[in-house]
Motif scaffolding. Structure first.
Motif, PDB file in Angstrom:
ATOM      1  N   ALA A 405      34.210  26.073  29.299  1.00 30.96           N
ATOM      2  CA  ALA A 405      34.027  27.474  28.906  1.00 30.96           C
ATOM      3  C   ALA A 405      33.974  28.400  30.112  1.00 30.96           C
ATOM      4  O   ALA A 405      33.820  29.605  29.957  1.00 30.96           O
ATOM      5  N   GLY A 406      34.082  27.850  31.323  1.00 35.00           N
ATOM      6  CA  GLY A 406      34.031  28.692  32.511  1.00 35.00           C
ATOM      7  C   GLY A 406      35.196  29.666  32.558  1.00 35.00           C
ATOM      8  O   GLY A 406      36.290  29.372  32.084  1.00 35.00           O
ATOM      9  N   LYS A 407      34.943  30.829  33.116  1.00 32.22           N
ATOM     10  CA  LYS A 407      35.962  31.871  33.273  1.00 32.22           C
ATOM     11  C   LYS A 407      36.070  32.252  34.745  1.00 32.22           C
ATOM     12  O   LYS A 407      35.067  32.285  35.473  1.00 32.22           O
ATOM     13  N   LEU A 408      37.267  32.579  35.169  1.00 28.69           N
ATOM     14  CA  LEU A 408      37.490  32.911  36.567  1.00 28.69           C
ATOM     15  C   LEU A 408      36.814  34.226  36.945  1.00 28.69           C
ATOM     16  O   LEU A 408      36.999  35.241  36.282  1.00 28.69           O
ATOM     17  N   ALA A 409      36.065  34.199  38.041  1.00 33.24           N
ATOM     18  CA  ALA A 409      35.418  35.399  38.555  1.00 33.24           C
ATOM     19  C   ALA A 409      36.302  36.123  39.563  1.00 33.24           C
ATOM     20  O   ALA A 409      35.875  37.104  40.173  1.00 33.24           O
ATOM     21  N   GLU A 410      37.530  35.632  39.730  1.00 31.46           N
ATOM     22  CA  GLU A 410      38.479  36.252  40.647  1.00 31.46           C
ATOM     23  C   GLU A 410      39.891  35.930  40.184  1.00 31.46           C
ATOM     24  O   GLU A 410      40.115  34.972  39.444  1.00 31.46           O
ATOM     25  N   THR A 411      40.834  36.744  40.630  1.00 29.18           N
ATOM     26  CA  THR A 411      42.234  36.562  40.277  1.00 29.18           C
ATOM     27  C   THR A 411      42.887  35.525  41.187  1.00 29.18           C
ATOM     28  O   THR A 411      42.608  35.486  42.381  1.00 29.18           O
ATOM     29  N   TYR A 412      43.748  34.683  40.605  1.00 29.26           N
ATOM     30  CA  TYR A 412      44.572  33.771  41.398  1.00 29.26           C
ATOM     31  C   TYR A 412      45.966  34.391  41.533  1.00 29.26           C
ATOM     32  O   TYR A 412      46.728  34.424  40.564  1.00 29.26           O
ATOM     33  N   PRO A 413      46.327  34.908  42.720  1.00 30.96           N
ATOM     34  CA  PRO A 413      47.680  35.438  42.904  1.00 30.96           C
ATOM     35  C   PRO A 413      48.705  34.310  42.900  1.00 30.96           C
ATOM     36  O   PRO A 413      48.372  33.140  43.124  1.00 30.96           O
ATOM     37  N   LEU A 414      49.949  34.665  42.663  1.00 35.76           N
ATOM     38  CA  LEU A 414      51.025  33.669  42.773  1.00 35.76           C
ATOM     39  C   LEU A 414      51.191  33.227  44.209  1.00 35.76           C
ATOM     40  O   LEU A 414      51.364  32.035  44.489  1.00 35.76           O
ATOM     41  N   GLN A 415      51.159  34.178  45.130  1.00 32.65           N
ATOM     42  CA  GLN A 415      51.310  33.872  46.551  1.00 32.65           C
ATOM     43  C   GLN A 415      50.539  34.910  47.351  1.00 32.65           C
ATOM     44  O   GLN A 415      50.253  36.012  46.863  1.00 32.65           O
ATOM     45  N   TYR A 416      50.227  34.558  48.590  1.00 33.71           N
ATOM     46  CA  TYR A 416      49.365  35.431  49.381  1.00 33.71           C
ATOM     47  C   TYR A 416      49.992  36.796  49.627  1.00 33.71           C
ATOM     48  O   TYR A 416      49.285  37.812  49.688  1.00 33.71           O
ATOM     49  N   SER A 417      51.299  36.865  49.745  1.00 37.19           N
ATOM     50  CA  SER A 417      51.953  38.145  50.000  1.00 37.19           C
ATOM     51  C   SER A 417      51.743  39.138  48.864  1.00 37.19           C
ATOM     52  O   SER A 417      51.976  40.340  49.042  1.00 37.19           O
ATOM     53  N   ASP A 418      51.292  38.681  47.701  1.00 30.08           N
ATOM     54  CA  ASP A 418      51.007  39.581  46.581  1.00 30.08           C
ATOM     55  C   ASP A 418      49.689  40.334  46.748  1.00 30.08           C
ATOM     56  O   ASP A 418      49.423  41.284  46.010  1.00 30.08           O
ATOM     57  N   VAL A 419      48.859  39.893  47.684  1.00 29.09           N
ATOM     58  CA  VAL A 419      47.512  40.448  47.840  1.00 29.09           C
ATOM     59  C   VAL A 419      47.582  41.770  48.598  1.00 29.09           C
ATOM     60  O   VAL A 419      48.218  41.847  49.651  1.00 29.09           O
ATOM     61  N   PRO A 420      46.936  42.819  48.101  1.00 31.60           N
ATOM     62  CA  PRO A 420      46.906  44.067  48.882  1.00 31.60           C
ATOM     63  C   PRO A 420      46.173  43.834  50.204  1.00 31.60           C
ATOM     64  O   PRO A 420      45.122  43.205  50.234  1.00 31.60           O
ATOM     65  N   GLY A 421      46.744  44.307  51.285  1.00 31.88           N
ATOM     66  CA  GLY A 421      46.134  44.088  52.597  1.00 31.88           C
ATOM     67  C   GLY A 421      46.485  42.761  53.222  1.00 31.88           C
ATOM     68  O   GLY A 421      45.947  42.410  54.276  1.00 31.88           O
ATOM     69  N   ALA A 422      47.393  41.997  52.594  1.00 35.37           N
ATOM     70  CA  ALA A 422      47.734  40.676  53.112  1.00 35.37           C
ATOM     71  C   ALA A 422      48.283  40.740  54.526  1.00 35.37           C
ATOM     72  O   ALA A 422      48.033  39.849  55.349  1.00 35.37           O
TER      73      ALA A 422
END
Length: 727
Positions: A405-422
């Motif tokens: 029943a656990g839910k993610l407390a953060e987003t899993y991006p597809l790849q690091y380059s998708d992250v703002p500020g990467a």
């Protein structure tokens, strides 16, 4: 979390520990941040709510909790000198909001200030943070303590609101306080106030006759906490739970037998015991035909281990593959350099998938990783760092004895380059510019419509849930949830607030978490869940008045199983004064990866400070040891010595010691005297600075002379203090 906090407090009390240094609740700004494993979430409401619960539990046992690291502790690279440049709105809506909730709802007795600067001022000397916001606005009545070695100017810290420097400098900075009082630069009433805060903490944590901790009961709680936290990220064709159809099962992956159950650095503790997943799986009715580690822990290739794992897998019908980040990848003082798993793990996963067997991946680690094979495996289980009870918890979840029943407390991006500020995170010298402003995590991905691997709040179950009859007003949401599957399960109902017109043309996230609740339902059972909305649910931080203000309009209240799995919605009209949330094009569209320096300066309302270290000038006591790199001469030798020692310890299989050595790089020269408790004095530091600034022999002579004088000083002092009768 409150029950876990109570257990932690009981164990601390039994050991006569007065202050437990946690919880850590900084926002997970970037997946590579080295201390993400200590923090809760990318969302401030979730972070603050969980932290407040843990604080209440810890302090119920007469042990103080320490909410940390206040504030904007967003990276480990150059953490003792980096200046976190963040706009006022993002500061309050994201980086401070979790702390506000933790303080006002948890009542923490201590707060630990962070190492870094915040908009030019060290957090420990930040009058606005420590006095105006923490004490006056939030009503904090406890004690502020520095992070270890996190004192820059002791007197400035006292004025801002810091009462306790840790660790003790054996009088080095105490003398600075005495001089400041004597010369009139520090009002004695300020010192009295800080002493009062320390005495209050002593009174609150006065020693009590604590009973021995119930270690067996606490271990059972550790299992339950891990069981309730595991996230089932994918489950193709109902692969899990494992049953007879799984057939012969091979367990592969070093993390099955030697689990990652905690992070590295100052958070490292000695568990009373650790139950491994491998042992727990062997104790089930599953047909476990064997185990192979498959890879070396810290990334070195091993053809022998890989071949043995493949041979075992060929004999099985199902493979349980345990992968993850090793101890060196996640540690205090070190940010990760990429978001990938070790190449030897990726290679092994590819070859196992190619065999055509059913593959279930169980992933360990404290932050997201890229998962290029996720769509090719039959199930993905995110175990995170499950603590000492993770073994039975994972086995129970895989076999269906427990329904995930656990839910993610953060987003899993597809790849690091998708992250703002990467492109810039952890790669700058003097400053860290938060050009993404309020667009972090799901706030960013949902704003720009970017695909993600797993969204914020995601987590599957072995049953199904239906939502209906959603109703809401300005303070509360109510929704009926029914278990429409065949087994009992828990659902975490998430309420999001969608801004008017989904925030088109405004500097605002399209939706934000407004509340959540967990409900247990038997098959066919239904229940109406009532969720109190966050205090600032319909508010934004108005930089014109420097306070929160209701942003009026036609909102949509959403109920769902993740930020992107919305099951019900209802409109709510909110009244209030109009707030101007317009801005430059890239901020209104959320395309913050295109924000340049001029656009960020416009948002800040001030020029940006230099992002690089000054060049062409001698290093001073306020500079950090990392700045010796590339300067030539003894400076480069000193840098190479620290780097080489760290690498050697890593090669010897001692990642914790290696990371502790690297801690020295971000230490300001001034801190060497304080961290040594005066063993190294200011005169020796001046000599060392001469050496690294290209005057080696003169500096060496001064250092040796200062060392000799310092060495003989205690003897001369003792001679002067000896009673006359002893002469």
């Amino acid at each position: 979390m409150e029950r876990v906090g109570t257990a932690l407090g009981a164990e601390a009390a039994a050991e006569r520990v007065s202050v437990l240094l946690g919880p850590g609740l900084n926002i997970k700004r970037n997946p590579l941040a080295g201390r993400n494993f200590e923090y809760f979430s990318e969302d401030p409401l979730l972070s603050g709510t969980l932290a407040a619960a843990q604080i209440r539990g810890i302090q119920s046992q007469g042990v103080a909790a320490s909410a940390k690291h206040f504030a904007v502790n967003s990276q480990e690279t150059h953490r003792m000198s980096i200046d976190e440049i963040v706009d006022e709105r993002a500061l309050h809506e994201l980086y401070l909001e979790g702390f506000r909730i933790a303080i006002t709802q948890g009542g923490a007795w201590t707060v630990m200030s962070s190492y870094n600067r915040v908009n030019g001022t060290y957090a420990n000397e930040h009058v606005e943070l420590l006095d105006e916001i923490l004490r006056r606005r939030w009503g904090f009545d406890g004690l502020v303590v520095t992070d270890w070695g996190g004192n820059n100017d002791r007197v400035a810290g006292l004025r801002a609101g810091n009462a306790l420097e840790m660790p003790s400098t054996d009088g080095v900075t105490d003398r600075e306080i005495v001089r400041a009082v004597e010369d009139g630069t520090l009002d004695e009433s300020v010192l009295d106030a800080r002493v009062d805060e320390l005495l209050t903490l002593i009174d609150r944590t006065a020693p009590r006759d604590a009973a021995p901790a119930d270690l067996d009961g606490h271990h059972s709680l550790a299992i339950e906490a891990a069981r309730r936290s595991i996230v089932l990220a994918s489950n193709r064709d109902g692969m899990l739970p494992l049953g007879r159809a799984a057939g012969r099962i091979a367990v592969i992956g070093d993390f099955a037998a030697t689990p990652r159950y905690q992070g590295a650095g100052s958070s490292l503790v000695n568990p009373t015991r650790v139950d491994t997943p491998l042992d727990a799986l062997r104790a089930t009715d599953l047909d476990i035909i064997g185990y192979e580690p498959g890879f070396r822990r810290r990334g070195a290739a091993s053809g022998r281990l890989r071949r043995r794992a493949l041979r075992l897998a060929e004999q099985a019908e199902t493979v349980l593959l345990f992968l993850g980040l090793d101890e060196s990848a996640e540690a205090e003082a070190v940010d990760r350099t990429h978001m990938r798993l070790a190449q030897n793990q990726l290679d092994l996963a590819r070859e196992l998938i190619a065999l055509g067997r059913r593959v279930v991946v169980v992933l360990a680690g404290g932050a997201p990783v890229e998962l290029p094979f996720a769509d090719e495996v039959d199930a993905m289980v995110l175990g995170y760092l499950g603590g000492q009870g993770l073994g039975p918890a994972i086995a129970d979840m895989l076999t269906g004895r427990a329904n995930p029943a656990g839910k993610l407390a953060e987003t899993y991006p597809l790849q690091y380059s998708d992250v703002p500020g990467a492109a810039s995170f952890g790669r700058t010298e003097a400053t860290s510019e938060h050009r993404e402003s309020i667009y972090l995590g799901y706030r960013y991905y949902d704003k720009v419509g970017a695909p993600v691997r797993y969204p914020f709040g995601h987590g599957l179950s072995y049953t199904t849930f239906a939502y209906s009859d959603l109703g809401a007003d300005a303070t509360t949401a109510r929704v009926t949830v029914a278990n429409t599957g065949a087994v009992a399960g828990d659902e975490i109902v998430q309420v999001y607030l969608e801004a008017p017109d989904a925030a088109a043309g405004q500097v605002r996230a399209p939706r934000e978490l407004g509340g959540f609740a967990r409900v247990h339902l038997e098959p066919g059972e239904r229940a109406t869940v009532e969720i109190t909305l966050a205090e600032h649910a319909f508010q934004v931080f108005d930089t014109g008045i420097h306070d929160w203000r209701v942003a009026p309009g036609a909102y949509t209240v959403l109920a769902g199983a993740s930020s992107r799995d919305i099951r019900a919605r209802v409109a709510v009209d909110i009244e209030g004064e109009r707030v101007d949330l317009g801005g430059s094009p890239n901020y209104t569209t959320g395309r913050v990866t295109a924000v340049d320096a001029a656009e960020f300066e416009s948002l800040l309302g001030r020029p940006l400070p230099p992002a690089t270290w000054p060049t062409g000038r001698p290093l001073t006591r306020d500079d950090i040891i990392a700045q010796t790199k590339g300067r030539g001469g003894f400076a480069s030798v000193l840098h190479a010595l620290i780097e080489g020692t760290s690498r050697a310890l890593m090669a010897l299989g001692r990642p914790h010691a290696s990371n502790n050595v690297r801690f020295a790089f971000d230490l300001p020269f001034r801190s060497v005297e304080r961290m040594s408790g005066g063993t190294v004095d200011a005169a020796m530091i001046d000599g060392l600075l001469l050496m690294v600034n290209g005057r080696f022999w003169r500096g060496a002579r001064r250092t040796l002379s200062a060392w000799w004088a310092h060495r003989s000083r205690p003897a001369r002092t003792a001679q002067r203090m000896r009673p006359e009768s002893e002469d």
